[in-house]
Design a protein around this motif. Structure first.
Motif, short mmCIF file in Angstrom:
data_model
loop_
_atom_site.label_atom_id
_atom_site.label_comp_id
_atom_site.label_asym_id
_atom_site.label_seq_id
_atom_site.Cartn_x
_atom_site.Cartn_y
_atom_site.Cartn_z
N ASP A 77 30.23 15.20 -48.58
CA ASP A 77 30.50 14.90 -49.99
C ASP A 77 29.35 14.19 -50.69
N VAL A 78 28.25 13.96 -49.99
CA VAL A 78 27.07 13.32 -50.60
C VAL A 78 26.25 14.41 -51.26
N VAL A 79 25.96 14.24 -52.55
CA VAL A 79 25.27 15.29 -53.29
C VAL A 79 23.79 15.32 -52.95
N ALA A 80 23.18 16.47 -53.20
CA ALA A 80 21.75 16.65 -52.93
C ALA A 80 20.92 15.95 -54.00
N GLY A 81 19.63 15.78 -53.69
CA GLY A 81 18.70 15.24 -54.67
C GLY A 81 18.40 13.77 -54.49
N GLY A 82 17.61 13.24 -55.44
CA GLY A 82 17.18 11.86 -55.39
C GLY A 82 18.02 10.97 -56.27
N GLY B 46 33.12 -12.73 -57.04
CA GLY B 46 33.40 -14.15 -56.90
C GLY B 46 32.38 -15.01 -57.61
N LEU B 47 31.17 -14.50 -57.74
CA LEU B 47 30.12 -15.20 -58.48
C LEU B 47 30.21 -14.94 -59.98
N GLY B 48 31.09 -14.01 -60.39
CA GLY B 48 31.27 -13.72 -61.81
C GLY B 48 30.13 -12.93 -62.42
N LEU B 49 29.37 -12.19 -61.61
CA LEU B 49 28.21 -11.45 -62.11
C LEU B 49 28.58 -10.03 -62.49
N HIS B 50 28.02 -9.57 -63.60
CA HIS B 50 28.20 -8.18 -64.02
C HIS B 50 27.37 -7.28 -63.11
N TYR B 51 28.02 -6.23 -62.59
CA TYR B 51 27.31 -5.30 -61.70
C TYR B 51 27.94 -3.92 -61.80
N ARG B 52 27.27 -2.96 -61.19
CA ARG B 52 27.84 -1.63 -61.05
C ARG B 52 27.71 -1.19 -59.60
N LEU B 53 28.62 -0.32 -59.18
CA LEU B 53 28.63 0.23 -57.83
C LEU B 53 28.24 1.70 -57.93
N SER B 54 27.21 2.10 -57.19
CA SER B 54 26.70 3.47 -57.27
C SER B 54 26.76 4.16 -55.92
N LYS B 55 27.18 5.41 -55.93
CA LYS B 55 27.15 6.25 -54.74
C LYS B 55 25.83 7.00 -54.74
N LEU B 56 25.03 6.82 -53.70
CA LEU B 56 23.68 7.38 -53.68
C LEU B 56 23.69 8.85 -53.29
N ALA B 57 22.78 9.58 -53.92
CA ALA B 57 22.53 10.97 -53.53
C ALA B 57 21.79 10.98 -52.19
N ALA C 266 24.18 8.27 -43.32
CA ALA C 266 24.87 9.47 -43.76
C ALA C 266 25.45 9.30 -45.16
N ARG C 267 25.72 8.06 -45.56
CA ARG C 267 26.21 7.77 -46.90
C ARG C 267 25.90 6.31 -47.23
N THR C 268 25.68 6.04 -48.51
CA THR C 268 25.35 4.68 -48.96
C THR C 268 25.91 4.44 -50.35
N TYR C 269 26.51 3.26 -50.54
CA TYR C 269 26.88 2.76 -51.86
C TYR C 269 26.02 1.53 -52.13
N SER D 148 26.29 1.09 -45.93
CA SER D 148 25.97 2.42 -45.40
C SER D 148 26.72 2.71 -44.11
N ASN D 149 26.92 4.00 -43.88
CA ASN D 149 27.51 4.48 -42.63
C ASN D 149 26.50 5.39 -41.95
N ALA D 150 26.13 5.04 -40.72
CA ALA D 150 25.19 5.87 -39.96
C ALA D 150 25.92 6.90 -39.11
N ASN D 151 27.27 6.89 -39.12
CA ASN D 151 28.05 7.72 -38.20
C ASN D 151 27.56 7.46 -36.77
N ASP D 152 27.29 8.49 -35.98
CA ASP D 152 26.85 8.25 -34.60
C ASP D 152 25.34 8.35 -34.43
N TYR D 153 24.60 8.38 -35.56
CA TYR D 153 23.15 8.58 -35.52
C TYR D 153 22.44 7.47 -34.75
N GLN D 154 22.76 6.21 -35.07
CA GLN D 154 22.13 5.09 -34.36
C GLN D 154 22.65 4.98 -32.94
#
Length: 426
Positions: free
Chosen positions: A110-115, A314-325, A334-337, A356-362
């Motif tokens: 489900d991870v899209v291609a590209g940068g 908890g720190l009250g900071l404005h942020y965004r969560l991104s799913k990386l290509a 294998a996937r990173t947010y 990140s999740n490396a699955n069984d790679y590591q």
């Protein structure tokens, strides 16, 4: 590393997955080495079988009074051929292992291609702070409040270095205290690992051999053979804790975290907008790691993302969560947010945590396995997440919480440790 059996059985699938990263892997070359290896193994086994058969004939021939010298001559020939086959096998084994070690991980389906242009924002917390005055850069704020001494940091260690001083050091330690107490409360095991690691740690984490030049190497009394380096992140240590071990399924998941400074050789370009603590050769970070079964992998990832987000909230900071290509995920993952906090002076978001999740790679690289309830042995899955790195949290705090008089309001969760609600000029 990627399972050679998968490369053999579904080469097209592996090639397509790696292409999502922009990686044109030489899978044909790997398969050629694999075929060569199997041919050498077959030849060696045939030679050893013949040697055993010839050896077994010697007593019978002697008893029959026949000349056994030709048999001994053939034994010597077979011994030489077997030694040559064993040497050839060691060579091709090394070549194949190196080729496999250099392949990046396959991104999840489900991870899209590209940068990074294809990264997707999946969550936004809070709103960008608005000021009725001209906001200041964190460097100016930290210097005026005597939190950071950039000039003396550079004097001591060069560009990309700074030192916390007075209330700045207290604020830094308050952040670490907040992170550590949260993880302990959540049932994670606190680890203080060595900062100087052996080569196998870099190999097992997936950073070596391809990214060996990105770390600080250390000369030791043992000489070059020791090949030690300063950890770039505590993940490198934590995912190797159970290297070469077989864990019991009942022990999993392992939930760990560590506090360490992180040492990065390539600190960046020092562009004007990145001055201060945005990039540095050494920074503090609390790192979370889970070691789990494949079945528990998805839940572990969601838990780590939730924990990292909760810390920033908890720190009250404005942020965004991104799913990386795929092309923006690190080679081992294998996937990173990414959790990206807003830096007002730069007008952009900066990553403060990658989960990140490396699955069984590591696990395949460092041979970390588990025995299931039915007795079968398989590879664990390893996951990691920053929880959190402080070098960008500190700038975000002083910039998002700044006041018109140049003071900075301390986030509520840090006030007891810092000892004040507001940081003012002395």
């Amino acid at each position: 590393m990627i399972d050679i059996n998968l490369i053999r059985s579904d080469t097209a699938k592996v090639a397509a997955a790696l292409a999502k990263r922009g990686c044109d892997a030489d899978l044909d070359g790997i398969l050629a080495l694999d075929n060569k290896r199997r041919e050498i193994i077959g030849k060696g086994e045939a030679l050893k079988a013949e040697k055993n058969k010839v050896s077994a004939d010697i007593p019978r021939l002697k008893k029959a009074g026949e000349d056994v010298q030709p048999i001994f001559a053939r034994m010597r020939e077979l011994g030489d051929e077997i030694a040559a086959a064993d040497a050839a096998l060691r060579t091709v084994d090394d070549e194949l292992r190196h080729a496999l070690l250099c392949l990046p991980n396959m991104p999840d389906d489900d991870v899209v291609a590209g940068g990074k242009e294809n990264n997707a924002v999946v969550k936004v917390f809070g709103k960008k702070p608005k000021f009725d005055f001209t906001p200041k850069h964190h460097v100016e704020l930290c210097e005026s409040l005597k939190l950071i001494d950039y000039e003396r940091g550079v004097k001591l260690a060069g560009n990309g270095s700074w030192l916390y001083t007075g209330r700045g050091a207290v604020l830094e330690w308050a952040l670490l205290d907040y992170f550590i107490k949260t993880h302990v409360k959540d049932g994670y095991t606190f680890i203080l690992p060595p900062h100087m690691l052996n080569y196998e740690c870099g190999l097992g984490a997936g950073q070596f051999p391809k990214f060996e030049d990105d770390v600080y190497r250390v000369e030791t009394a043992e000489g070059g053979a020791a090949r030690r380096f300063m950890l770039p992140t505590a993940e490198t240590a934590l995912v190797n804790l159970y290297r070469g071990e077989i864990l019991q399924q009942a022990e999993l998941p392992k939930k760990l975290f560590a506090y360490t400074p992180c040492y990065r050789k390539e600190a960046g370009s020092y562009r004007a907008e990145e001055r201060g603590m945005i990039r540095g050769h050494q920074f503090d970070k609390v790192e979370m790691v889970q070691v789990t079964t494949p079945e528990g992998s998805k839940a572990a990832f969601e838990e780590l993302v939730g924990k990292a987000c909760a810390l920033v909230e908890g720190l009250g900071l404005h942020y965004r969560l991104s799913k990386l290509a795929a092309g923006d995920c690190s080679a081992s993952m294998a996937r990173t947010y990414d959790i990206e906090v807003w830096i007002p002076s730069m007008g952009i978001y900066k990553e403060v945590s990658s989960v990140s999740n490396a699955n069984d790679y590591q696990a395949r690289r460092n041979m970390t396995r588990y025995r299931a309830a039915d007795g079968k042995i398989g590879y664990v899955h390893t996951l990691n997440g920053s929880g959190l790195a402080t070098s960008r949290i500190m700038p975000a705090i002083v910039e998002q919480y700044q006041n018109s008089d140049g003071s900075v309001t301390v986030p509520e969760v840090l006030r007891e440790f810092v000892g004040t609600d507001v940081l003012r000029k002395e």
